[in-house]
Write an enzyme that holds these catalytic residues in place. Sequence first.
Site, PDB file in Angstrom:
ATOM      1  N   ASP A 293       0.807  -1.220   0.000  1.00 22.63           N
ATOM      2  CA  ASP A 293       0.000   0.000   0.000  1.00 22.63           C
ATOM      3  C   ASP A 293       0.844   1.277   0.000  1.00 22.63           C
ATOM      4  O   ASP A 293       1.917   1.324   0.608  1.00 22.63           O
ATOM      5  CB  ASP A 293      -0.895  -0.020   1.252  1.00 22.63           C
TER       6      ASP A 293
ATOM      7  N   THR B 118      -6.071   3.041  10.953  1.00 25.86           N
ATOM      8  CA  THR B 118      -6.027   3.664  12.270  1.00 25.86           C
ATOM      9  C   THR B 118      -6.974   2.999  13.260  1.00 25.86           C
ATOM     10  O   THR B 118      -6.662   2.904  14.458  1.00 25.86           O
ATOM     11  CB  THR B 118      -6.347   5.162  12.150  1.00 25.86           C
TER      12      THR B 118
ATOM     13  N   HIS C 204     -10.028   5.460   0.816  1.00 27.24           N
ATOM     14  CA  HIS C 204      -8.970   5.496   1.811  1.00 27.24           C
ATOM     15  C   HIS C 204      -9.445   6.295   3.023  1.00 27.24           C
ATOM     16  O   HIS C 204     -10.404   7.050   2.954  1.00 27.24           O
ATOM     17  CB  HIS C 204      -7.718   6.152   1.236  1.00 27.24           C
TER      18      HIS C 204
ATOM     19  N   ASN D  77     -10.417   0.887   2.732  1.00 26.80           N
ATOM     20  CA  ASN D  77      -9.144   0.780   3.443  1.00 26.80           C
ATOM     21  C   ASN D  77      -9.264   1.251   4.884  1.00 26.80           C
ATOM     22  O   ASN D  77      -9.788   2.340   5.143  1.00 26.80           O
ATOM     23  CB  ASN D  77      -8.080   1.625   2.745  1.00 26.80           C
TER      24      ASN D  77
END
Length: 286
Positions: A84, A236, A211, A233
């Site tokens: 990535d 965190t 994202h 995606n």
Amino acid sequence: MPLAPTGELISRAAAARSAVTAFNVITLEHIEAVVAGAESAGAPVVVQVSENAVRFRQGRLLPLARAAVAVAERAAVPVALHLDHVQSDELLRRAADAGFGSVMYDAARLPYQENLTATRAAADWCHAQGLWIEAELGRVGGKNGEPPLDAHAPGARTDPAEARAYVHDSGVDALAVAVGSSHAMTTRTAALDHDLVKRLAGALDVPLVLHGSSGVPDDELRAAVAGGIAKVNVGTALNIALTGAVRAHLDAHPDAVDCRKYLAEGREAMARTVERIIRVTGGPAA
């Protein structure tokens, strides 16, 4: 089972108006949690290793990649391996030999023509190696501590007409689009531009990727997938779960020194997060 081809997972999800969730990993515990969570949800998953994660591992790609392959081969659900946010051409050229089936080549920081030229070269190389390639147009923001772009800042949103030309000229297999999310968000407060998602889905004949999904609330994620997002995606959110569990354990046991105990709790917390997000974005119980 053997590693699954990323492109096949995403293509099937796009055809079903669903999404495959992709989780960024940093440690072995991340990898184990992602696969365990996917197995609990009964859904395929993409394990992602970012260039930042490789940098954290002192530039060594193979240890984390081989760990991911080993865990994936014992999984009860299809697992794909994705490299990535690659900016280094040298790292890109290590992808195929390390077992990756796909890459996200990140030239979004560059002016449009430079982005296109660099991405076209990366796409040509990837396709020659049998790799599926994702790119980004627009600026999602939030990477490496940078602030998210204002909604009206030039380049902060992906333009459908420009995106159509970019996909055609670059030859990429999927496009990450800027529609209101931001990387590294620790609060789930992002509001997506769902009209733009639908216009992008109508303009492009490749899957769309979101994202920065850790900061997107469940209802916003569901609407994004319904509008055409096929790959979601997440990074965190796993780190929040891990850190929270480890912190709680150490607060409750200030004399603890056996890392296995608090890492096990962190791994379980990440696995629960993985299962929940998969069920929101496209798992069987969504």
